[in-house]
Design a protein around this motif. Structure first.
Motif, PDB file in Angstrom:
ATOM      1  N   LYS A   1     -15.209  -4.172 -44.839  1.00  0.00           N
ATOM      2  CA  LYS A   1     -16.001  -5.307 -45.452  1.00  0.00           C
ATOM      3  C   LYS A   1     -15.734  -5.172 -46.982  1.00  0.00           C
ATOM      4  O   LYS A   1     -15.616  -6.167 -47.557  1.00  0.00           O
ATOM      5  N   ARG A   2     -15.884  -4.045 -47.493  1.00  0.00           N
ATOM      6  CA  ARG A   2     -15.614  -3.810 -48.895  1.00  0.00           C
ATOM      7  C   ARG A   2     -14.161  -4.264 -49.483  1.00  0.00           C
ATOM      8  O   ARG A   2     -14.255  -4.964 -50.370  1.00  0.00           O
ATOM      9  N   SER A   3     -13.219  -4.213 -48.569  1.00  0.00           N
ATOM     10  CA  SER A   3     -11.668  -4.664 -48.710  1.00  0.00           C
ATOM     11  C   SER A   3     -11.950  -6.232 -48.929  1.00  0.00           C
ATOM     12  O   SER A   3     -11.352  -6.876 -49.777  1.00  0.00           O
ATOM     13  N   GLU A   4     -12.517  -6.655 -47.920  1.00  0.00           N
ATOM     14  CA  GLU A   4     -12.710  -8.300 -47.901  1.00  0.00           C
ATOM     15  C   GLU A   4     -13.321  -8.680 -48.819  1.00  0.00           C
ATOM     16  O   GLU A   4     -12.987  -9.790 -49.584  1.00  0.00           O
ATOM     17  N   ILE A   5     -14.690  -8.130 -49.420  1.00  0.00           N
ATOM     18  CA  ILE A   5     -15.216  -8.559 -50.650  1.00  0.00           C
ATOM     19  C   ILE A   5     -14.378  -8.380 -51.794  1.00  0.00           C
ATOM     20  O   ILE A   5     -14.174  -9.314 -52.601  1.00  0.00           O
ATOM     21  N   ASN A   6     -13.663  -7.559 -52.191  1.00  0.00           N
ATOM     22  CA  ASN A   6     -12.918  -7.285 -53.269  1.00  0.00           C
ATOM     23  C   ASN A   6     -11.602  -8.141 -53.202  1.00  0.00           C
ATOM     24  O   ASN A   6     -11.203  -8.471 -54.432  1.00  0.00           O
ATOM     25  N   ASN A   7     -11.185  -8.565 -52.074  1.00  0.00           N
ATOM     26  CA  ASN A   7     -10.025  -9.491 -52.073  1.00  0.00           C
ATOM     27  C   ASN A   7     -10.480 -10.813 -51.915  1.00  0.00           C
ATOM     28  O   ASN A   7      -9.678 -11.758 -51.872  1.00  0.00           O
ATOM     29  N   GLY A   8     -11.992 -11.258 -52.162  1.00  0.00           N
ATOM     30  CA  GLY A   8     -12.347 -12.592 -52.144  1.00  0.00           C
ATOM     31  C   GLY A   8     -12.375 -13.228 -50.696  1.00  0.00           C
ATOM     32  O   GLY A   8     -12.875 -14.350 -50.755  1.00  0.00           O
ATOM     33  N   ALA A   9     -12.478 -12.496 -49.553  1.00  0.00           N
ATOM     34  CA  ALA A   9     -12.275 -13.096 -48.191  1.00  0.00           C
ATOM     35  C   ALA A   9     -13.709 -13.018 -47.681  1.00  0.00           C
ATOM     36  O   ALA A   9     -14.005 -13.738 -46.678  1.00  0.00           O
TER      37      ALA A   9
ATOM     38  N   GLU B   1      -4.281  -5.662 -39.644  1.00  0.00           N
ATOM     39  CA  GLU B   1      -3.042  -5.935 -38.733  1.00  0.00           C
ATOM     40  C   GLU B   1      -3.239  -5.875 -37.245  1.00  0.00           C
ATOM     41  O   GLU B   1      -2.470  -6.918 -36.420  1.00  0.00           O
ATOM     42  N   HIS B   2      -4.375  -5.207 -36.730  1.00  0.00           N
ATOM     43  CA  HIS B   2      -4.477  -5.492 -35.251  1.00  0.00           C
ATOM     44  C   HIS B   2      -5.722  -6.070 -34.797  1.00  0.00           C
ATOM     45  O   HIS B   2      -6.171  -6.102 -33.572  1.00  0.00           O
ATOM     46  N   ARG B   3      -6.413  -6.675 -35.671  1.00  0.00           N
ATOM     47  CA  ARG B   3      -7.739  -7.375 -35.369  1.00  0.00           C
ATOM     48  C   ARG B   3      -7.587  -8.492 -34.397  1.00  0.00           C
ATOM     49  O   ARG B   3      -8.584  -8.608 -33.499  1.00  0.00           O
ATOM     50  N   GLY B   4      -6.561  -9.380 -34.457  1.00  0.00           N
ATOM     51  CA  GLY B   4      -6.167 -10.286 -33.316  1.00  0.00           C
ATOM     52  C   GLY B   4      -6.132  -9.832 -31.906  1.00  0.00           C
ATOM     53  O   GLY B   4      -6.110 -10.536 -30.946  1.00  0.00           O
ATOM     54  N   GLU B   5      -5.844  -8.638 -31.926  1.00  0.00           N
ATOM     55  CA  GLU B   5      -5.469  -7.868 -30.576  1.00  0.00           C
ATOM     56  C   GLU B   5      -6.994  -7.627 -29.972  1.00  0.00           C
ATOM     57  O   GLU B   5      -7.074  -7.185 -28.769  1.00  0.00           O
ATOM     58  N   TYR B   6      -8.102  -7.879 -30.510  1.00  0.00           N
ATOM     59  CA  TYR B   6      -9.398  -7.498 -30.064  1.00  0.00           C
ATOM     60  C   TYR B   6     -10.374  -8.460 -30.026  1.00  0.00           C
ATOM     61  O   TYR B   6      -9.963  -9.546 -30.945  1.00  0.00           O
ATOM     62  N   PRO B   7     -11.234  -8.628 -29.207  1.00  0.00           N
ATOM     63  CA  PRO B   7     -12.357  -9.773 -29.187  1.00  0.00           C
ATOM     64  C   PRO B   7     -13.183  -9.843 -30.201  1.00  0.00           C
ATOM     65  O   PRO B   7     -13.569 -10.990 -30.583  1.00  0.00           O
ATOM     66  N   SER B   8     -13.086  -8.808 -31.022  1.00  0.00           N
ATOM     67  CA  SER B   8     -14.204  -8.665 -32.302  1.00  0.00           C
ATOM     68  C   SER B   8     -13.491  -7.760 -33.338  1.00  0.00           C
ATOM     69  O   SER B   8     -12.676  -6.969 -33.126  1.00  0.00           O
ATOM     70  N   LEU B   9     -14.009  -8.050 -34.556  1.00  0.00           N
ATOM     71  CA  LEU B   9     -13.978  -7.074 -35.512  1.00  0.00           C
ATOM     72  C   LEU B   9     -14.337  -5.840 -35.277  1.00  0.00           C
ATOM     73  O   LEU B   9     -13.833  -4.646 -35.426  1.00  0.00           O
ATOM     74  N   TRP B  10     -15.693  -5.703 -34.790  1.00  0.00           N
ATOM     75  CA  TRP B  10     -16.190  -4.404 -34.370  1.00  0.00           C
ATOM     76  C   TRP B  10     -15.212  -3.565 -32.999  1.00  0.00           C
ATOM     77  O   TRP B  10     -15.277  -2.498 -33.140  1.00  0.00           O
ATOM     78  N   ALA B  11     -14.825  -4.487 -32.117  1.00  0.00           N
ATOM     79  CA  ALA B  11     -14.135  -3.838 -31.316  1.00  0.00           C
ATOM     80  C   ALA B  11     -12.900  -3.364 -31.697  1.00  0.00           C
ATOM     81  O   ALA B  11     -12.353  -2.134 -31.360  1.00  0.00           O
ATOM     82  N   ALA B  12     -12.253  -3.927 -32.814  1.00  0.00           N
ATOM     83  CA  ALA B  12     -10.948  -3.387 -33.472  1.00  0.00           C
ATOM     84  C   ALA B  12     -11.534  -2.002 -34.250  1.00  0.00           C
ATOM     85  O   ALA B  12     -10.597  -1.257 -34.191  1.00  0.00           O
ATOM     86  N   VAL B  13     -12.559  -1.947 -34.909  1.00  0.00           N
ATOM     87  CA  VAL B  13     -12.853  -0.929 -35.597  1.00  0.00           C
ATOM     88  C   VAL B  13     -13.194  -0.025 -34.567  1.00  0.00           C
ATOM     89  O   VAL B  13     -13.127   1.378 -34.976  1.00  0.00           O
ATOM     90  N   GLU B  14     -13.982  -0.115 -33.613  1.00  0.00           N
ATOM     91  CA  GLU B  14     -14.336   1.004 -32.659  1.00  0.00           C
ATOM     92  C   GLU B  14     -13.090   1.591 -31.996  1.00  0.00           C
ATOM     93  O   GLU B  14     -13.325   2.658 -31.829  1.00  0.00           O
TER      94      GLU B  14
END
Length: 110
Positions: free
Chosen positions: A55-63, A24-37
């Protein structure tokens, strides 16, 4: 602490909520890693753990490319079964050779 204990430190609900928060907040950060951190400390886990959940969720959802959790579980089960069958096959080969030799010895003693 073994791997099983580490995996069970966070309930599936907490993992799902954490992944959803990152997504949900990924777009507020410059990268996935920044959001995760940014989000990981709020959950009480290290960023690398949260990144694996995402990553596991994205794989399970086909993304994302990769084996889904159910495919991974099935593969592990098949590999385990394969090992057991190979082991049983070796035991049967050894027993067969033993009984063949015993029969040959019996025939030769006549």
């Amino acid at each position: 602490m073994n791997k099983q204990n580490k995996q069970n430190k966070f309930s599936p609900e907490v993992r799902e909520r954490s992944v959803r928060l990152v997504q949900e907040h990924r777009g507020e950060y410059p990268s996935l890693w920044a959001a995760v951190e940014s989000i990981a400390p709020k959950i009480g886990c290290v960023p690398s753990t949260l990144l694996e959940w995402v990553k596991r969720s994205e794989i399970n959802n086909g993304a994302r490319e990769g084996l889904t959790s159910s495919e991974r579980d099935r593969l592990k089960a098949l590999e385990r079964e394969n090992r057991e069958l190979r082991r049983a096959n070796e035991i049967l080969k050894t027993a067969s050779a033993f009984f063949a030799q015993a029969e040959l010895d019996r025939v030769l003693k006549k």
